[in-house]
Enzyme design. Structure first.
Site, PDB file in Angstrom:
ATOM      1  N   ARG A 205     -14.682   5.687   8.332  1.00 30.65           N
ATOM      2  CA  ARG A 205     -13.213   5.815   8.291  1.00 30.65           C
ATOM      3  C   ARG A 205     -12.799   7.281   8.150  1.00 30.65           C
ATOM      4  O   ARG A 205     -11.827   7.728   8.754  1.00 30.65           O
ATOM      5  CB  ARG A 205     -12.644   4.971   7.148  1.00 30.65           C
ATOM      6  CG  ARG A 205     -12.800   3.465   7.413  1.00 30.65           C
ATOM      7  CD  ARG A 205     -12.634   2.645   6.156  1.00 30.65           C
ATOM      8  NE  ARG A 205     -11.303   2.718   5.596  1.00 30.65           N
ATOM      9  CZ  ARG A 205     -11.011   2.457   4.321  1.00 30.65           C
ATOM     10  NH1 ARG A 205     -11.970   2.105   3.484  1.00 30.65           N
ATOM     11  NH2 ARG A 205      -9.787   2.540   3.896  1.00 30.65           N
TER      12      ARG A 205
ATOM     13  N   ARG B 174     -11.538   1.546  -6.252  1.00 27.75           N
ATOM     14  CA  ARG B 174     -10.571   0.573  -5.749  1.00 27.75           C
ATOM     15  C   ARG B 174     -11.265  -0.780  -5.583  1.00 27.75           C
ATOM     16  O   ARG B 174     -10.717  -1.810  -5.942  1.00 27.75           O
ATOM     17  CB  ARG B 174     -10.010   1.056  -4.407  1.00 27.75           C
ATOM     18  CG  ARG B 174      -9.045   0.083  -3.766  1.00 27.75           C
ATOM     19  CD  ARG B 174      -8.102   0.763  -2.807  1.00 27.75           C
ATOM     20  NE  ARG B 174      -8.679   0.964  -1.494  1.00 27.75           N
ATOM     21  CZ  ARG B 174      -8.081   1.662  -0.517  1.00 27.75           C
ATOM     22  NH1 ARG B 174      -6.914   2.242  -0.749  1.00 27.75           N
ATOM     23  NH2 ARG B 174      -8.644   1.802   0.646  1.00 27.75           N
TER      24      ARG B 174
ATOM     25  N   ARG C  20      -1.829   7.088  13.571  1.00 26.06           N
ATOM     26  CA  ARG C  20      -3.185   7.569  13.299  1.00 26.06           C
ATOM     27  C   ARG C  20      -3.763   8.312  14.491  1.00 26.06           C
ATOM     28  O   ARG C  20      -4.874   8.807  14.411  1.00 26.06           O
ATOM     29  CB  ARG C  20      -4.084   6.376  13.002  1.00 26.06           C
ATOM     30  CG  ARG C  20      -4.443   6.193  11.517  1.00 26.06           C
ATOM     31  CD  ARG C  20      -5.290   4.944  11.443  1.00 26.06           C
ATOM     32  NE  ARG C  20      -6.054   4.764  10.253  1.00 26.06           N
ATOM     33  CZ  ARG C  20      -5.672   4.082   9.178  1.00 26.06           C
ATOM     34  NH1 ARG C  20      -4.460   3.606   9.102  1.00 26.06           N
ATOM     35  NH2 ARG C  20      -6.493   3.902   8.168  1.00 26.06           N
TER      36      ARG C  20
ATOM     37  N   LYS D   5      -1.844   6.865  -0.344  1.00 26.17           N
ATOM     38  CA  LYS D   5      -0.657   6.539   0.456  1.00 26.17           C
ATOM     39  C   LYS D   5      -0.060   5.195   0.036  1.00 26.17           C
ATOM     40  O   LYS D   5       1.143   5.080  -0.176  1.00 26.17           O
ATOM     41  CB  LYS D   5      -1.014   6.473   1.960  1.00 26.17           C
ATOM     42  CG  LYS D   5      -1.616   7.751   2.513  1.00 26.17           C
ATOM     43  CD  LYS D   5      -1.845   7.681   4.023  1.00 26.17           C
ATOM     44  CE  LYS D   5      -2.869   6.648   4.454  1.00 26.17           C
ATOM     45  NZ  LYS D   5      -4.265   6.942   4.029  1.00 26.17           N
TER      46      LYS D   5
ATOM     47  N   ARG E  48     -11.747  -5.322  -0.249  1.00 21.06           N
ATOM     48  CA  ARG E  48     -11.758  -4.977   1.177  1.00 21.06           C
ATOM     49  C   ARG E  48     -13.181  -4.698   1.635  1.00 21.06           C
ATOM     50  O   ARG E  48     -13.894  -3.931   0.998  1.00 21.06           O
ATOM     51  CB  ARG E  48     -10.891  -3.732   1.402  1.00 21.06           C
ATOM     52  CG  ARG E  48      -9.415  -4.035   1.391  1.00 21.06           C
ATOM     53  CD  ARG E  48      -8.587  -2.771   1.486  1.00 21.06           C
ATOM     54  NE  ARG E  48      -8.908  -1.958   2.660  1.00 21.06           N
ATOM     55  CZ  ARG E  48      -8.156  -0.935   3.064  1.00 21.06           C
ATOM     56  NH1 ARG E  48      -7.056  -0.619   2.402  1.00 21.06           N
ATOM     57  NH2 ARG E  48      -8.494  -0.242   4.124  1.00 21.06           N
TER      58      ARG E  48
HETATM   59  P1  AMP Z   1      -5.735   1.163   6.057  1.00 25.35           P
HETATM   60  O1  AMP Z   1      -5.329   0.005   5.239  1.00 25.35           O
HETATM   61  O2  AMP Z   1      -4.588   2.043   6.468  1.00 25.35           O
HETATM   62  O3  AMP Z   1      -6.877   1.936   5.469  1.00 25.35           O
HETATM   63  O4  AMP Z   1      -6.283   0.560   7.449  1.00 25.35           O
HETATM   64  C1  AMP Z   1      -7.399  -0.302   7.472  1.00 25.35           C
HETATM   65  C2  AMP Z   1      -7.961  -0.401   8.880  1.00 25.35           C
HETATM   66  O5  AMP Z   1      -6.977  -0.930   9.764  1.00 25.35           O
HETATM   67  C3  AMP Z   1      -8.378   0.912   9.510  1.00 25.35           C
HETATM   68  O6  AMP Z   1      -9.678   1.308   9.133  1.00 25.35           O
HETATM   69  C4  AMP Z   1      -8.284   0.577  10.997  1.00 25.35           C
HETATM   70  O7  AMP Z   1      -9.379  -0.222  11.401  1.00 25.35           O
HETATM   71  C5  AMP Z   1      -7.055  -0.306  11.041  1.00 25.35           C
HETATM   72  N1  AMP Z   1      -5.807   0.463  11.234  1.00 25.35           N
HETATM   73  C6  AMP Z   1      -4.796   0.573  10.348  1.00 25.35           C
HETATM   74  N2  AMP Z   1      -3.800   1.318  10.848  1.00 25.35           N
HETATM   75  C7  AMP Z   1      -4.204   1.698  12.087  1.00 25.35           C
HETATM   76  C8  AMP Z   1      -3.621   2.512  13.100  1.00 25.35           C
HETATM   77  N3  AMP Z   1      -2.422   3.078  12.929  1.00 25.35           N
HETATM   78  N4  AMP Z   1      -4.321   2.687  14.250  1.00 25.35           N
HETATM   79  C9  AMP Z   1      -5.526   2.103  14.437  1.00 25.35           C
HETATM   80  N5  AMP Z   1      -6.157   1.363  13.515  1.00 25.35           N
HETATM   81  C10 AMP Z   1      -5.491   1.145  12.335  1.00 25.35           C
END
Ligand code: AMP
Length: 194
Positions: free
Chosen positions: A150, A127, A88, A14, A139
């Site tokens: 996740r 990554r 999400r 994404k 990360r």
């Molecule tokens: P990402 O970079 O999209 O993989 O997001 C990293 C982390 O941020 C996730 O594992 C969640 O802990 C938090 N996070 C990101 N977007 C959301 C969302 N829309 N709702 C809840 N937690 C989120």
């Protein structure tokens, strides 16, 4: 101008595809994950509050991420919004619909990047290795252990959005296992029709 959601599990591509769209079409990438990591790095109160959740691979509260998105939707003079990693949960999806309607905006497509779960772990490990090699911060949640959490969160809370957006006729499914440029072309076709 098109507003789209990129939907798919962690590691589906994404963020990579969103970055291409920003460059090619002047769209704005709204990644709640990026916003939360930035809040954490800058040491805001909210950042401190969510740090442990981010590290553990859980989801932060709907209220927090809905607030983050709400703050951004007034931006103008761009090629459209890319919602990356948001919504999400079903509650976030409902909230996004309401926020867009209030701003006189509409959702043009929800693009699901369909991927093979077993390949995802490899992508995540990659990554982390690439970031390390490039001298970038790795990360904390890009480890096989946290990735499992996740992925579970994805299936429990986010995968129901596939049915939700199928029902609203917004869903478009794209093979996310294809090479990056092939996926980009498939997304471009959806946008050109929007
Ligand atoms: P990402 O970079 O999209 O993989 O997001 C990293 C982390 O941020 C996730 O594992 C969640 O802990 C938090 N996070 C990101 N977007 C959301 C969302 N829309 N709702 C809840 N937690 C989120």
């Amino acid at each position: 101008m098109a507003n789209i959601i990129l939907l798919g599990p962690p590691g589906a591509g994404k963020g990579t595809q969103a970055a291409k769209l920003v460059e090619a079409r002047g769209m704005i990438q709204l990644s709640t994950g990026d916003m939360l990591r930035a809040a954490r790095t800058s040491g805001t109160e909210m950042g401190r509050k969510v740090a442990a959740v981010l590290d553990a691979g859980g989801l932060v509260t709907d209220e927090i991420v809905i607030g983050l998105i709400d703050e951004q939707l007034g931006r103008t003079g761009h090629g459209g919004f890319i919602f990356d990693g948001f919504p999400r949960t079903l509650k976030q999806a409902d909230a996004l619909g309401e926020l867009l309607a209030r701003k006189g905006l509409k959702l043009d497509a929800v693009i699901e990047l369909v991927v093979d779960d077993t390949a995802l772990v490899g992508r995540i490990v990659n990554r982390a290795e690439e970031a390390k090699a490039a001298g970038q911060p790795v990360r904390k949640d890009d480890t096989p252990e946290v990735f499992e959490v996740r992925l579970r969160e994805y299936y429990k809370n986010t995968a129901p959005l596939i049915g939700y957006y199928w029902a609203t006729r917004d869903l478009v499914q794209i093979d996310g296992m294809a090479d990056m440029p092939v996926v980009a072309v498939a997304i471009a076709k959806v946008l050109d029709k929007a």
